[in-house]
Structure formats: C-alpha cells, structure tokens
Design an enzyme around this catalytic site. Structure first.
Site, PDB file in Angstrom:
ATOM      1  N   GLY A 194       1.001  15.792  -8.727  1.00 50.44           N
ATOM      2  CA  GLY A 194       0.135  15.479  -7.577  1.00 50.44           C
ATOM      3  C   GLY A 194      -0.303  15.930  -6.679  1.00 50.44           C
ATOM      4  NE  ARG A 239      -7.696  17.731  -4.398  1.00 52.20           N
ATOM      5  CZ  ARG A 239      -7.031  16.467  -4.257  1.00 52.20           C
ATOM      6  NH1 ARG A 239      -5.619  14.791  -4.468  1.00 52.20           N
ATOM      7  NH2 ARG A 239      -7.543  15.709  -3.021  1.00 52.20           N
ATOM      8  CB  VAL A 243       0.350  10.701  -8.343  1.00 53.52           C
ATOM      9  CG1 VAL A 243       0.857  11.866  -9.293  1.00 53.52           C
ATOM     10  CG2 VAL A 243       0.911   9.148  -8.258  1.00 53.52           C
ATOM     11  N   PRO A 261      -3.034   3.668  -4.009  1.00 52.41           N
ATOM     12  CG  PRO A 261      -4.817   4.111  -5.804  1.00 52.41           C
ATOM     13  CD  PRO A 261      -3.498   4.734  -5.707  1.00 52.41           C
ATOM     14  CB  THR A 262      -5.476  -1.239  -1.486  1.00 60.53           C
ATOM     15  OG1 THR A 262      -5.104  -0.659  -0.251  1.00 60.53           O
ATOM     16  CG2 THR A 262      -5.205  -2.173  -1.388  1.00 60.53           C
ATOM     17  CD  GLU A 314      -4.661  13.634   5.416  1.00 59.86           C
ATOM     18  OE1 GLU A 314      -5.458  13.296   5.641  1.00 59.86           O
ATOM     19  OE2 GLU A 314      -4.443  12.379   4.741  1.00 59.86           O
ATOM     20  CB  CYS A 373      -1.060   6.355   5.514  1.00 61.73           C
ATOM     21  SG  CYS A 373      -1.131   8.167   3.897  1.00 61.73           S
ATOM     22  CG  PHE A 374      -1.648   3.650   9.714  1.00 56.01           C
ATOM     23  CD1 PHE A 374      -1.013   4.198   9.503  1.00 56.01           C
ATOM     24  CD2 PHE A 374      -1.966   4.396  10.834  1.00 56.01           C
ATOM     25  CE1 PHE A 374       0.255   5.215  10.237  1.00 56.01           C
ATOM     26  CE2 PHE A 374      -1.352   5.268  11.579  1.00 56.01           C
ATOM     27  CZ  PHE A 374      -0.257   5.995  11.777  1.00 56.01           C
ATOM     28  NE  ARG A 402      -7.501  10.287   1.384  1.00 54.14           N
ATOM     29  CZ  ARG A 402      -6.433  10.564   0.782  1.00 54.14           C
ATOM     30  NH1 ARG A 402      -5.776  10.470  -0.272  1.00 54.14           N
ATOM     31  NH2 ARG A 402      -5.594  11.605   1.410  1.00 54.14           N
TER      32      ARG A 402
HETATM   33  N1  LIG Z   1      -1.962  11.852   2.850  1.00 58.56           N
HETATM   34  C1  LIG Z   1      -0.932  11.552   4.141  1.00 58.56           C
HETATM   35  O1  LIG Z   1      -1.637  12.119   5.118  1.00 58.56           O
HETATM   36  C2  LIG Z   1      -0.119  11.422   3.466  1.00 58.56           C
HETATM   37  C3  LIG Z   1       0.860  11.101   4.310  1.00 58.56           C
HETATM   38  C4  LIG Z   1       2.196  10.654   3.591  1.00 58.56           C
HETATM   39  C5  LIG Z   1       2.326   9.930   2.399  1.00 58.56           C
HETATM   40  N2  LIG Z   1       1.172  10.159   1.422  1.00 58.56           N
HETATM   41  C6  LIG Z   1       1.407   9.443   0.374  1.00 58.56           C
HETATM   42  O2  LIG Z   1       1.984  10.210  -0.336  1.00 58.56           O
HETATM   43  C7  LIG Z   1       0.863  10.301  -1.558  1.00 58.56           C
HETATM   44  C8  LIG Z   1      -0.094  10.871  -1.824  1.00 58.56           C
HETATM   45  O3  LIG Z   1      -1.370  10.674  -1.333  1.00 58.56           O
HETATM   46  P1  LIG Z   1      -2.592  11.569  -1.387  1.00 58.56           P
HETATM   47  O4  LIG Z   1      -3.003  11.887   0.193  1.00 58.56           O
HETATM   48  O5  LIG Z   1      -0.885  13.421  -1.388  1.00 58.56           O
HETATM   49  O6  LIG Z   1      -3.618  11.969  -2.610  1.00 58.56           O
HETATM   50  P2  LIG Z   1      -4.201  12.084  -2.851  1.00 58.56           P
HETATM   51  O7  LIG Z   1      -5.285  11.460  -3.540  1.00 58.56           O
HETATM   52  O8  LIG Z   1      -5.239  13.606  -1.979  1.00 58.56           O
HETATM   53  O9  LIG Z   1      -3.362  13.484  -3.943  1.00 58.56           O
HETATM   54  C9  LIG Z   1      -3.005  12.563  -5.485  1.00 58.56           C
HETATM   55  C10 LIG Z   1      -3.615  13.612  -6.418  1.00 58.56           C
HETATM   56  O10 LIG Z   1      -2.562  13.113  -7.445  1.00 58.56           O
HETATM   57  C11 LIG Z   1      -3.056  12.995  -8.933  1.00 58.56           C
HETATM   58  N3  LIG Z   1      -2.956  12.368  -9.747  1.00 58.56           N
HETATM   59  C12 LIG Z   1      -2.828  10.879  -9.919  1.00 58.56           C
HETATM   60  N4  LIG Z   1      -2.108  10.626 -10.493  1.00 58.56           N
HETATM   61  C13 LIG Z   1      -1.956  11.929 -12.081  1.00 58.56           C
HETATM   62  C14 LIG Z   1      -1.144  11.797 -12.521  1.00 58.56           C
HETATM   63  N5  LIG Z   1      -0.807  11.144 -13.674  1.00 58.56           N
HETATM   64  N6  LIG Z   1      -0.800  13.133 -12.943  1.00 58.56           N
HETATM   65  C15 LIG Z   1      -1.229  14.881 -12.774  1.00 58.56           C
HETATM   66  N7  LIG Z   1      -1.638  14.595 -11.728  1.00 58.56           N
HETATM   67  C16 LIG Z   1      -2.341  13.683 -10.508  1.00 58.56           C
HETATM   68  C17 LIG Z   1      -4.504  12.816  -8.413  1.00 58.56           C
HETATM   69  O11 LIG Z   1      -5.840  13.545  -9.477  1.00 58.56           O
HETATM   70  C18 LIG Z   1      -5.041  13.782  -6.480  1.00 58.56           C
HETATM   71  O12 LIG Z   1      -5.289  14.467  -6.861  1.00 58.56           O
HETATM   72  C19 LIG Z   1       0.397   8.901  -1.696  1.00 58.56           C
HETATM   73  O13 LIG Z   1       1.447   7.757  -1.608  1.00 58.56           O
HETATM   74  C20 LIG Z   1       0.161   8.571  -0.010  1.00 58.56           C
HETATM   75  O14 LIG Z   1       0.586   6.949   0.662  1.00 58.56           O
HETATM   76  C21 LIG Z   1       0.200  11.057   1.899  1.00 58.56           C
HETATM   77  O1  LIG Z   2      -2.524   7.078  19.708  1.00 55.97           O
HETATM   78  C1  LIG Z   2      -3.266   6.487  18.739  1.00 55.97           C
HETATM   79  C2  LIG Z   2      -2.888   7.942  17.611  1.00 55.97           C
HETATM   80  C3  LIG Z   2      -3.576   7.592  16.123  1.00 55.97           C
HETATM   81  N1  LIG Z   2      -4.821   7.170  16.109  1.00 55.97           N
HETATM   82  C4  LIG Z   2      -5.594   7.303  14.822  1.00 55.97           C
HETATM   83  O2  LIG Z   2      -4.656   6.974  14.304  1.00 55.97           O
HETATM   84  C5  LIG Z   2      -4.797   6.838  12.671  1.00 55.97           C
HETATM   85  C6  LIG Z   2      -3.863   7.624  11.538  1.00 55.97           C
HETATM   86  O3  LIG Z   2      -3.765   8.347  12.524  1.00 55.97           O
HETATM   87  P1  LIG Z   2      -2.261   9.852  12.630  1.00 55.97           P
HETATM   88  O4  LIG Z   2      -1.322   8.933  12.315  1.00 55.97           O
HETATM   89  O5  LIG Z   2      -2.065  10.928  13.561  1.00 55.97           O
HETATM   90  O6  LIG Z   2      -2.646  10.467  10.840  1.00 55.97           O
HETATM   91  P2  LIG Z   2      -2.097  10.279   9.964  1.00 55.97           P
HETATM   92  O7  LIG Z   2      -2.688  11.527   8.883  1.00 55.97           O
HETATM   93  O8  LIG Z   2      -3.338   8.755   8.801  1.00 55.97           O
HETATM   94  O9  LIG Z   2      -0.794   9.877   9.804  1.00 55.97           O
HETATM   95  C7  LIG Z   2      -0.127   8.840   9.854  1.00 55.97           C
HETATM   96  O10 LIG Z   2       0.436   8.164   7.762  1.00 55.97           O
HETATM   97  C8  LIG Z   2       0.695   9.367   7.242  1.00 55.97           C
HETATM   98  C9  LIG Z   2       0.742   8.955   5.614  1.00 55.97           C
HETATM   99  O11 LIG Z   2       1.981   8.140   5.657  1.00 55.97           O
HETATM  100  C10 LIG Z   2       2.292   9.012   8.273  1.00 55.97           C
HETATM  101  O12 LIG Z   2       2.684  10.265   6.747  1.00 55.97           O
HETATM  102  C11 LIG Z   2       2.571  10.255   9.260  1.00 55.97           C
HETATM  103  O13 LIG Z   2       3.049   9.675   9.424  1.00 55.97           O
HETATM  104  C12 LIG Z   2       1.717   8.621   9.938  1.00 55.97           C
HETATM  105  O14 LIG Z   2       1.455   9.312  11.314  1.00 55.97           O
HETATM  106  C13 LIG Z   2      -6.195   7.980  12.524  1.00 55.97           C
HETATM  107  O15 LIG Z   2      -7.119   7.677  12.713  1.00 55.97           O
HETATM  108  C14 LIG Z   2      -6.276   8.213  14.312  1.00 55.97           C
HETATM  109  O16 LIG Z   2      -7.668   8.869  14.916  1.00 55.97           O
HETATM  110  C15 LIG Z   2      -5.845   6.801  16.835  1.00 55.97           C
HETATM  111  O17 LIG Z   2      -6.705   5.345  17.624  1.00 55.97           O
HETATM  112  N2  LIG Z   2      -4.798   6.093  18.506  1.00 55.97           N
END
Ligand SMILES: NC(=O)c1ccc[n+]([C@@H]2O[C@H](COP(=O)([O-])OP(=O)(O)OC[C@H]3O[C@@H](n4cnc5c(N)ncnc54)[C@H](O)[C@@H]3O)[C@@H](O)[C@H]2O)c1
Ligand SMILES: O=c1ccn([C@@H]2O[C@H](COP(=O)(O)OP(=O)(O)O[C@H]3O[C@H](CO)[C@@H](O)[C@H](O)[C@H]3O)[C@@H](O)[C@H]2O)c(=O)[nH]1
Length: 465
Positions: free
Chosen positions: A11, A41, A92, A95-96, A167, A279-280, A349
């Site tokens: 992933g 990607r 990887v 999603p919902t 992010e 995520c949220f 997203r």
């Molecule tokens: N985005 C965030 O800020 C964040 C933070 C913490 C945790 N997470 C969690 O981490 C996980 C990944 O999130 P993301 O935002 O990186 O997702 P993303 O969609 O950006 O990346 C996932 C990648 O996995 C690949 N993939 C899917 N199935 C595959 C397979 N079988 N083999 C190889 N590749 C495969 C997809 O092509 C995609 O590029 C999720 O569970 C998410 O909830 C995300």
């Molecule tokens: O006081 C605040 C803080 C955040 N946001 C909004 O909340 C959303 C999420 O923001 P943030 O949490 O900073 O970013 P994410 O990348 O979604 O990170 C969250 O989701 C990730 C994926 O699970 C976790 O790893 C992180 O710890 C968690 O903060 C965004 O739309 C922000 O604009 C507000 O409206 N008010």
C-alpha cells in the site's frame, strides 16, 4: 534475536509512502520496499519530477530525494517484496463498505484479506506481519487464521501498529510522534520477540518511553477510539458554534476560555464548516457498527451523533449562504476557496467542500473553485461521484480556476472552505472591487480578520460568530 534487514509495505498511499520514507531515513541499514497494485501510483512515487509525487506533504519531497533508490524502493512486484521481507506492513485502504451487509457503515476488509492471502501464498520464510491500516477490533484474528492455515511450515507473528499521523503534518508527526502503539501477543515468547523487533526500529528515533505495548485488541480499538475522541471534540465545538450564532456569543472566545482548563486543553477546538478526511467518518461508522454487532445500541447511538452533528454543520453552512443571499442562489456565482479537507494536503476525501458544493448546485448556483493543490480532474471526480446530477450538468455549473482573482471576479459571495495560509494574504481590497455588491464572505474556517473584512466593505460571516 535476528535483526530486521528487509521491510515490505503493501500500500503506497498517504500512510504507506510517508511512513516508509521516514523509516528508511532513520534506519539506513534496513531496505524498505513499498509496493502497490496501482502502477500509476508507483510511477508517480518513482517520478524524477518531485512535484508529481502522488501525495503532497510538506517535507516529503526531501525525504524521497534523499532515500529513494538507496534503501527506499517503490515497486509493483509485490510477490518479490513479500518473499524477501522479514517484516511486512499492511497499509492498504479500509474504506466504508458500499455494498452488502454493513453497507455505509462497516469497514470493507477485502483489500486486507487479499494481502493476507497473498502473503500466505508467497512466504517461504518466517514473517512478522503488521497491521498499519486502521481496522475493526479483532481483525487480527482473521488475518491470523488465513496465515496459519497455509500448512507450508512458515510461522507468522501478527502485530497491530496503528498510525496516528495527520495529513498536512505527516512528516513532523512521524518524526516526533506523541506515541507509537504496538499491540501483539504479549503472552508468548515469539509474540514478545516480534514486539521487540518492531520497537527497536522505532527506537532509532523515538524515545523508548513513548513506545507503548498492549494486547492486540487494545491496540486495534485504541486507534478507532482516538479518532472518535478527536472528531467528537470538533462536533462538540461545532454544536456550540450554532448556539453562538443564535446568542451573540463568539465561538473563538468560548474555545479559548474552555481550552485554558488543563483538563480540556486547547487543541482540536476550532469550529469549522465540518470535519472531513478519509478517517474520522469512516472510523466512527466502524465503531458504531461494531458496537451494534455486540448489541450495544446506546454506545452506537452515542458515537453516531458525532457524525450526525458534522452532517448538520455542513448543511447549516450551505443553508446560511442561501438564506443570506436573499433565499436564492439560482444562477448566482459563488466562489469556493479551498477544496482539500484541510490545508497542506492535496487529499479531498470526505472534504466538507464537496458537500457544500453539492447543496449549492442543488439550488442552481454557479460555482467557481480555487484550491492551490487539488486538480480540476479531482474536483469533478468528487462532485460526479455523488451522482446527484449528470456530469454535463456539473460541468455547466462548476468551473475550476488556477488563480484567485479569476475565481472571484463577478461573484456574489465567497465561501472559505479550507484554511490555506495563502488565503489570508490575498489582496482582499482587489477581490472586493471585482465582486458583485453587496459582496459576501462566508468564512468556514474563521481564518480572515473580521473587522478588516468589514472595513473593506464585505458582509462577513464567520462560524459561530
Ligand atoms: N490517510 C491518513 O492520514 C491515515 C492516517 C492513519 C491511518 N490511516 C489508515 O491507513 C490505511 C491506508 O490509508 P491511506 O490513506 O494510505 O490509503 P490510500 O488509499 O492512500 O492508499 C492505499 C493503497 O493501497 C493500495 N492497495 C489496495 N489493495 C492492495 C493490494 N491488495 N495490494 C497492494 N496494494 C493495494 C491501493 O492501490 C492504494 O494505493 C487506512 O486503513 C486508513 O484508515 C490513514
Ligand atoms: O479543531 C479542529 C481540528 C480539525 N478540524 C478538521 O478535522 C478534519 C481532520 O483533521 P486532522 O485530524 O488534523 O487530519 P487527519 O489527517 O484526518 O488526521 C486524523 O485522522 C488520521 C487518520 O486516522 C489520524 O491518524 C490522525 O491522528 C487524526 O488527527 C479536517 O477536515 C480538519 O479541518 C476541525 O474542523 N477543527
């Protein structure tokens, strides 16, 4: 205890890419290969032109430049990377679900299961398999089941190591994490050894006291709980913002006043147009679904309200625009500033902007959109995906601009939907002069100076003001 020499991460997304770039940077003696099924990607991760990286994060380009093709590799050869690795991170998407049982609520675990099956098929030597993706509590038992029924003599240890990066600040969050959480089989020697091996990797740059170990179920559930608590704070302050608007209290002052209480603390109390991001909502829906599956309906209802309040906030913002513009936005041009779900990311997203745009398009507004990092193609993909109207109708009513002054020219109103720093420094006098009058600003992020905007002639509405 053997030392980890090769890591594979399945992933190459927003988590896999940045997380592995930091591990490679901090552990030069470990070879890290990030693999993905998506050839485009991987090509983007390997692109010479660093502006083409698939993820925009401050500081990420430097890390990629420093480590790529030294000890950090991006590839589509998943089998080879699995075969060679001592440790495999599964990162990887989860999603919902959009179909079948649990549609719209449960996490779709098909990609996780595919990874487990691929590891089971390919592995010829012992592996530590790590859940990096966010997963429902008890997913590790399903992964274990698939891996342990291969009868190929390979032994697997499964760990949960959820990621807490946000992010826009991913590199900083990864470099200086509040904590690293590792869940594993703490009752067996092999389990403890696997936890130690992963812990040693993090200890290259994270102080040992910040590395927490728990049983695997606590680790899985802690990730969902952390996101639920963070989102709940935003919904709570957003609920108060509606009350502020009705009572002449100011939500910024209320946030500050309560945030000084050390038991509450100042973070995550910014009222907004609503939280977005991948995520949220997904993780709370997941928590709600799991609670219901254990017949804990009161628990499920409690957390579900965090999402209902967020939906209300997005709708309330759009309705306020319509009501303030004399109850009609039909054929009125409205500029949307920002499309990303927060600043410093190109990720859209679940961005509040998508839903605000959809409400306004339903009222037949004409939208002009500007975001410094989101492409036109992505913006159309996002509105088209809702399926509210045809692609052609969306094209007729929505325009994307690369430049702010074109975006706002001839508009009746501006809605600020992402808190990009550059928006604060625009020439607001010039913007005001180019708009229809009266010129309205709806600041969905409370980033602009209200008295300055009013002095320029704008009719300014913040959130909770
Ligand atoms: N985005 C965030 O800020 C964040 C933070 C913490 C945790 N997470 C969690 O981490 C996980 C990944 O999130 P993301 O935002 O990186 O997702 P993303 O969609 O950006 O990346 C996932 C990648 O996995 C690949 N993939 C899917 N199935 C595959 C397979 N079988 N083999 C190889 N590749 C495969 C997809 O092509 C995609 O590029 C999720 O569970 C998410 O909830 C995300
Ligand atoms: O006081 C605040 C803080 C955040 N946001 C909004 O909340 C959303 C999420 O923001 P943030 O949490 O900073 O970013 P994410 O990348 O979604 O990170 C969250 O989701 C990730 C994926 O699970 C976790 O790893 C992180 O710890 C968690 O903060 C965004 O739309 C922000 O604009 C507000 O409206 N008010």
């Amino acid at each position: 205890m053997k030392k980890i020499q090769k890591i594979c991460c399945i992933g190459a997304g927003y988590v896999g890419g940045p997380t592995m770039a930091v591990i490679a940077d901090k552990c030069r003696d470990i070879q890290v290969t990030v693999v993905d099924v998506n050839q485009d990607r991987i090509n983007e991760w390997n692109s010479e032109d660093l502006s083409q990286l698939p993820v925009y994060e401050p500081g990420l380009d430097e890390l990629i430049l420093r480590n790529r093709n030294n000890n950090l590799f991006f590839s589509t050869d998943i089998d080879k990377a699995i075969d060679e690795a001592d440790m495999i991170f599964i990162s990887v998407n989860t999603p919902t679900k959009t179909y079948g049982i649990g549609k719209g609520k449960a996490a779709d675990l098909k990609y996780i299961e595919l990874c487990a099956r691929q590891i089971a098929k390919v592995a010829k030597s012992d592996k530590i398999v790590i859940e990096k993706s966010t997963l429902p509590v008890r997913t590790a038992s399903a992964i274990k089941n698939i891996l342990q029924n291969t009868n190929n003599g390979v032994s697997f240890q499964i760990l949960s190591n959820p990621e807490f990066l946000a992010e826009g600040t991913a590199i900083n969050d990864l470099t200086y994490p509040d904590r690293v959480l590792i869940g594993g089989d703490i009752h067996t020697e092999e389990g403890k050894q696997a936890i130690d091996l992963l812990s040693q990797i993090y200890q290259s740059w994270v102080p040992q006291e910040k590395i927490l170990t728990t049983n695997i179920w606590s680790s899985e559930l802690s990730k969902l709980t952390a996101n639920a608590f963070l989102a709940q704070r935003i919904s709570s302050i957003n609920a108060i913002s509606a009350l502020c608007e009705a009572t002449e209290a100011d939500v910024t002052e209320v946030s500050r006043a309560i945030g000084f209480d050390s038991r509450i603390g100042p973070k995550f109390l910014n009222a907004s147009v609503g939280f977005g991001g991948s995520c949220f909502q997904k993780d709370i829906l997941n928590l709600v679904y799991i609670s219901r599956s254990y017949h804990l309906d009161e628990v499920a209802d409690y957390w579900e309200h965090v999402i209902l309040m967020n939906d209300y906030q997005k709708r309330r913002f759009a309705e306020k625009i319509i009501k303030t513009l004399y109850n009609t936005v039909n054929d009125k041009k409205i500029a949307l500033l920002g499309w990303a779900f927060k600043k410093d990311t190109n990720d859209t997203r679940e961005s509040a902007a998508i839903y605000v745009a959809d409400y306004l398009l339903n009222e037949q507004a004409l939208l002009s959109v500007y975001d410094p990092k989101v492409t036109e193609g992505q913006i159309f993909t996002d509105v088209n995906r809702l399926g509210t109207r045809t692609e052609k109708e969306n094209e007729q009513r929505l325009q994307v601009h690369n430049e702010i002054y074109d975006t706002v020219k001839g508009t009746h109103a501006i809605a600020v939907l992402t808190e990009w720093d550059e928006f604060i420094d625009f020439d607001w006098k010039r913007i005001y002069e180019s708009m229809e009058k009266p010129a309205f600003v709806f600041d969905g992020r409370n980033i602009l100076n209200a008295s300055k905007m009013k002095a320029l002639g704008f009719i300014y509405h913040g959130i909770g003001k």
